[in-house]
Design an enzyme around this catalytic site. Sequence first.
Site, PDB file in Angstrom:
ATOM      1  N   ILE A   1       0.841  -1.204   0.000  1.00  0.00           N
ATOM      2  CA  ILE A   1       0.000   0.000   0.000  1.00  0.00           C
ATOM      3  C   ILE A   1       0.877   1.256   0.000  1.00  0.00           C
ATOM      4  CG2 ILE A   1      -1.916   1.201   1.119  1.00  0.00           C
ATOM      5  CD1 ILE A   1      -2.626  -1.446   2.505  1.00  0.00           C
TER       6      ILE A   1
ATOM      7  N   ASN B   1      -9.671  -4.911   3.831  1.00  0.00           N
ATOM      8  CA  ASN B   1      -8.674  -5.619   3.016  1.00  0.00           C
ATOM      9  C   ASN B   1      -8.460  -4.951   1.663  1.00  0.00           C
ATOM     10  OD1 ASN B   1      -9.119  -7.593   5.068  1.00  0.00           O
ATOM     11  ND2 ASN B   1      -8.290  -9.117   3.654  1.00  0.00           N
TER      12      ASN B   1
ATOM     13  N   TYR C   1      -1.292 -10.278  15.133  1.00  0.00           N
ATOM     14  CA  TYR C   1      -1.013  -9.103  14.279  1.00  0.00           C
ATOM     15  C   TYR C   1      -1.930  -7.940  14.658  1.00  0.00           C
ATOM     16  CZ  TYR C   1      -2.274  -6.218  10.179  1.00  0.00           C
ATOM     17  OH  TYR C   1      -2.612  -5.174   9.348  1.00  0.00           O
TER      18      TYR C   1
ATOM     19  N   THR D   1      -5.830  -1.019  10.704  1.00  0.00           N
ATOM     20  CA  THR D   1      -6.635  -2.042  10.034  1.00  0.00           C
ATOM     21  C   THR D   1      -7.974  -2.242  10.753  1.00  0.00           C
ATOM     22  OG1 THR D   1      -6.731  -4.442   9.723  1.00  0.00           O
ATOM     23  CG2 THR D   1      -5.230  -3.681  11.393  1.00  0.00           C
ATOM     24  N   ASP D   2      -8.967  -2.758  10.027  1.00  0.00           N
ATOM     25  CA  ASP D   2     -10.249  -3.089  10.663  1.00  0.00           C
ATOM     26  C   ASP D   2     -10.128  -4.307  11.583  1.00  0.00           C
ATOM     27  OD1 ASP D   2      -9.924  -5.016   8.679  1.00  0.00           O
ATOM     28  OD2 ASP D   2     -11.862  -4.678   7.714  1.00  0.00           O
ATOM     29  N   GLU D   3      -8.991  -5.028  11.483  1.00  0.00           N
ATOM     30  CA  GLU D   3      -8.856  -6.256  12.276  1.00  0.00           C
ATOM     31  C   GLU D   3      -8.751  -5.969  13.775  1.00  0.00           C
ATOM     32  OE1 GLU D   3      -6.326  -9.263  10.637  1.00  0.00           O
ATOM     33  OE2 GLU D   3      -6.468  -8.419   8.626  1.00  0.00           O
TER      34      GLU D   3
ATOM     35  N   ASP E   1      14.679   1.799  10.233  1.00  0.00           N
ATOM     36  CA  ASP E   1      13.657   1.089  11.009  1.00  0.00           C
ATOM     37  C   ASP E   1      12.853   2.129  11.799  1.00  0.00           C
ATOM     38  OD1 ASP E   1      12.308  -0.300  13.005  1.00  0.00           O
ATOM     39  OD2 ASP E   1      13.886  -1.800  13.221  1.00  0.00           O
ATOM     40  N   ILE E   2      11.534   2.158  11.625  1.00  0.00           N
ATOM     41  CA  ILE E   2      10.745   3.193  12.319  1.00  0.00           C
ATOM     42  C   ILE E   2      10.753   3.018  13.840  1.00  0.00           C
ATOM     43  CG2 ILE E   2       9.181   3.805  10.402  1.00  0.00           C
ATOM     44  CD1 ILE E   2       7.050   2.068  12.082  1.00  0.00           C
TER      45      ILE E   2
ATOM     46  N   LYS F   1      -1.273  -4.087  16.147  1.00  0.00           N
ATOM     47  CA  LYS F   1      -1.760  -2.871  15.479  1.00  0.00           C
ATOM     48  C   LYS F   1      -2.596  -2.045  16.470  1.00  0.00           C
ATOM     49  CE  LYS F   1      -1.479  -1.651  11.724  1.00  0.00           C
ATOM     50  NZ  LYS F   1      -0.436  -0.802  11.059  1.00  0.00           N
TER      51      LYS F   1
ATOM     52  N   ASP G   1      11.902   3.044   4.895  1.00  0.00           N
ATOM     53  CA  ASP G   1      11.482   1.640   4.949  1.00  0.00           C
ATOM     54  C   ASP G   1      12.682   0.795   5.378  1.00  0.00           C
ATOM     55  OD1 ASP G   1       8.955  -0.023   3.305  1.00  0.00           O
ATOM     56  OD2 ASP G   1      10.735  -1.137   3.988  1.00  0.00           O
TER      57      ASP G   1
ATOM     58  N   ALA H   1       4.798  -1.678   8.846  1.00  0.00           N
ATOM     59  CA  ALA H   1       4.294  -2.633   9.837  1.00  0.00           C
ATOM     60  C   ALA H   1       4.680  -4.036   9.392  1.00  0.00           C
ATOM     61  CB  ALA H   1       2.764  -2.542   9.938  1.00  0.00           C
TER      62      ALA H   1
HETATM   63  N1  LIG Z   1      -2.926  -5.041   3.114  1.00  0.00           N
HETATM   64  C1  LIG Z   1      -4.118  -4.783   3.617  1.00  0.00           C
HETATM   65  O1  LIG Z   1      -5.125  -5.335   3.158  1.00  0.00           O
HETATM   66  C2  LIG Z   1      -4.272  -3.795   4.745  1.00  0.00           C
HETATM   67  C3  LIG Z   1      -5.566  -3.451   5.170  1.00  0.00           C
HETATM   68  C4  LIG Z   1      -5.715  -2.493   6.177  1.00  0.00           C
HETATM   69  C5  LIG Z   1      -4.604  -1.904   6.755  1.00  0.00           C
HETATM   70  N2  LIG Z   1      -3.344  -2.277   6.343  1.00  0.00           N
HETATM   71  C6  LIG Z   1      -2.198  -1.608   6.967  1.00  0.00           C
HETATM   72  O2  LIG Z   1      -1.544  -0.886   5.931  1.00  0.00           O
HETATM   73  C7  LIG Z   1      -0.135  -0.866   6.160  1.00  0.00           C
HETATM   74  C8  LIG Z   1       0.581  -1.371   4.927  1.00  0.00           C
HETATM   75  O3  LIG Z   1       0.179  -2.713   4.636  1.00  0.00           O
HETATM   76  P1  LIG Z   1       0.788  -3.493   3.395  1.00  0.00           P
HETATM   77  O4  LIG Z   1      -0.161  -4.574   3.033  1.00  0.00           O
HETATM   78  O5  LIG Z   1       1.240  -2.544   2.368  1.00  0.00           O
HETATM   79  O6  LIG Z   1       2.070  -4.157   4.069  1.00  0.00           O
HETATM   80  P2  LIG Z   1       3.399  -4.771   3.433  1.00  0.00           P
HETATM   81  O7  LIG Z   1       3.752  -5.917   4.304  1.00  0.00           O
HETATM   82  O8  LIG Z   1       3.225  -4.998   1.976  1.00  0.00           O
HETATM   83  O9  LIG Z   1       4.458  -3.587   3.607  1.00  0.00           O
HETATM   84  C9  LIG Z   1       4.961  -3.200   4.852  1.00  0.00           C
HETATM   85  C10 LIG Z   1       6.204  -2.369   4.613  1.00  0.00           C
HETATM   86  O10 LIG Z   1       6.689  -1.922   5.881  1.00  0.00           O
HETATM   87  C11 LIG Z   1       8.091  -2.134   5.931  1.00  0.00           C
HETATM   88  N3  LIG Z   1       8.479  -2.314   7.338  1.00  0.00           N
HETATM   89  C12 LIG Z   1       8.154  -3.352   8.164  1.00  0.00           C
HETATM   90  N4  LIG Z   1       8.667  -3.129   9.387  1.00  0.00           N
HETATM   91  C13 LIG Z   1       9.308  -1.939   9.336  1.00  0.00           C
HETATM   92  C14 LIG Z   1      10.016  -1.167  10.287  1.00  0.00           C
HETATM   93  N5  LIG Z   1      10.184  -1.588  11.545  1.00  0.00           N
HETATM   94  N6  LIG Z   1      10.547   0.010   9.892  1.00  0.00           N
HETATM   95  C15 LIG Z   1      10.392   0.459   8.620  1.00  0.00           C
HETATM   96  N7  LIG Z   1       9.740  -0.238   7.680  1.00  0.00           N
HETATM   97  C16 LIG Z   1       9.196  -1.419   8.030  1.00  0.00           C
HETATM   98  C17 LIG Z   1       8.354  -3.345   5.077  1.00  0.00           C
HETATM   99  O11 LIG Z   1       9.698  -3.389   4.602  1.00  0.00           O
HETATM  100  C18 LIG Z   1       7.345  -3.128   3.936  1.00  0.00           C
HETATM  101  O12 LIG Z   1       7.897  -2.336   2.915  1.00  0.00           O
HETATM  102  C19 LIG Z   1       0.099  -1.718   7.403  1.00  0.00           C
HETATM  103  O13 LIG Z   1       0.251  -0.853   8.504  1.00  0.00           O
HETATM  104  C20 LIG Z   1      -1.162  -2.556   7.550  1.00  0.00           C
HETATM  105  O14 LIG Z   1      -1.425  -2.847   8.900  1.00  0.00           O
HETATM  106  C21 LIG Z   1      -3.174  -3.208   5.358  1.00  0.00           C
END
Ligand SMILES: NC(=O)c1ccc[n+]([C@@H]2O[C@H](COP(=O)([O-])OP(=O)(O)OC[C@H]3O[C@@H](n4cnc5c(N)ncnc54)[C@H](O)[C@@H]3O)[C@@H](O)[C@H]2O)c1
Length: 338
Positions: free
Chosen positions: A13, A182, A153, A126-128, A59-60, A157, A34, A83
């Site tokens: 995302i 999602n 997870y 997330t909605d989770e 790392d955040i 969050k 990232d 995340a």
């Molecule tokens: N994918 C979904 O359907 C969905 C739905 C609702 C919310 N979200 C939220 O949206 C966000 C992005 O989800 P996504 O599916 O793109 O995830 P993803 O796993 O594809 O990407 C996560 C990114 O975060 C980076 N990362 C992980 N830990 C890190 C850290 N400590 N410091 C810096 N970077 C770090 C990873 O390298 C990766 O690039 C998340 O916070 C997730 O909870 C996702």
Amino acid sequence: MRTILVGGGAGFIGSNFVRYMLGAHEDVKIVNVDKLTYAGNLDNLADLPEDRHLFIKADISDQVRMEEVIGNIRPDAIVNFAAETHVDRSIHEGLRDFVFANVMGPQVLAEATKKFEIPLYIQISTDEVFGALELDEDRLFHEETPFAPNMPYAACKAGGDLICRSYFKTFGTPIIVTHCSNNYGPYQFPEKFIPQAIEKALADQAIPIYGDGLYVRDWIHVIDHCRAIDLLLEKGVPGEVYNIGVDNERSNLEVVKMLLELLGKPADLTVTVKDRPGHDRRYAIDARKITALGWVPLYGRADFERGLREKIEWYAKNTDWVERLKSRGAEFNSHIKI
Ligand SMILES: NC(=O)c1ccc[n+]([C@@H]2O[C@H](COP(=O)([O-])OP(=O)(O)OC[C@H]3O[C@@H](n4cnc5c(N)ncnc54)[C@H](O)[C@@H]3O)[C@@H](O)[C@H]2O)c1
């Protein structure tokens, strides 16, 4: 120029958001932070304009490093997608990385927002965190729904979200938290449900379905999620929470059937696999609050088939992207037990 610091902008995302913002706004510069875990992929960021996109590997949850970066850059806003996100990994591989990324990470960003007086921090959640709904339950998740996370997870969050809330309540730190359903769309790491199903079907392999397949999610196109965050950067109110969803509830079985039909594959190219422990039955979002700000999704329920078709076309056109991930040893379904 507006400078936006994006956390996790090499993931699914986050990279869509970076691409969207640079395309939609000529006055936006992105600083993309990232850690590049297994899910972070610099290929997602190929061909972005170098003068408006700066990538920093960090790392955040590393407070010293993040305060150095944020103190130097002084962005106009922070949007954090970073995340650990894979539910199955949180069940089978332990929670340490999830706690650092999903709990400590938002705390470090909230603290930096406060310390350097950053005008706005949007924490993507997330909605989770709301737990699960029953299939026949006449209820949706709204912004005041109490947290009841079932998956490790989601618990992490929720921890990050509550820390953000406390920074606003205690210090007035300008933070918004969003809860989205999602996502599907381009650049999604193929361990997730829809890309994995496409990958399997294209290879004429059976698509794994957890349990009875009647797990319902509200599927939103990633571009609509990005547009919602863009709107909140402009109109969102600090301290508020916004739910994001498109009223597109579909069971896993329904999604797989649609994919198989679109791909011209037999409807029974599926295999039942051992269910995920504690699997949440259904998530569904009440998105009236963000809709009232003027958010109109491009892919509503009626556009889901078009969205899936475009996603299939994207994967078919970008086989190099998948192959490069595989050549780096990416695991696509290591947690599925047949
Ligand atoms: N994918 C979904 O359907 C969905 C739905 C609702 C919310 N979200 C939220 O949206 C966000 C992005 O989800 P996504 O599916 O793109 O995830 P993803 O796993 O594809 O990407 C996560 C990114 O975060 C980076 N990362 C992980 N830990 C890190 C850290 N400590 N410091 C810096 N970077 C770090 C990873 O390298 C990766 O690039 C998340 O916070 C997730 O909870 C996702």
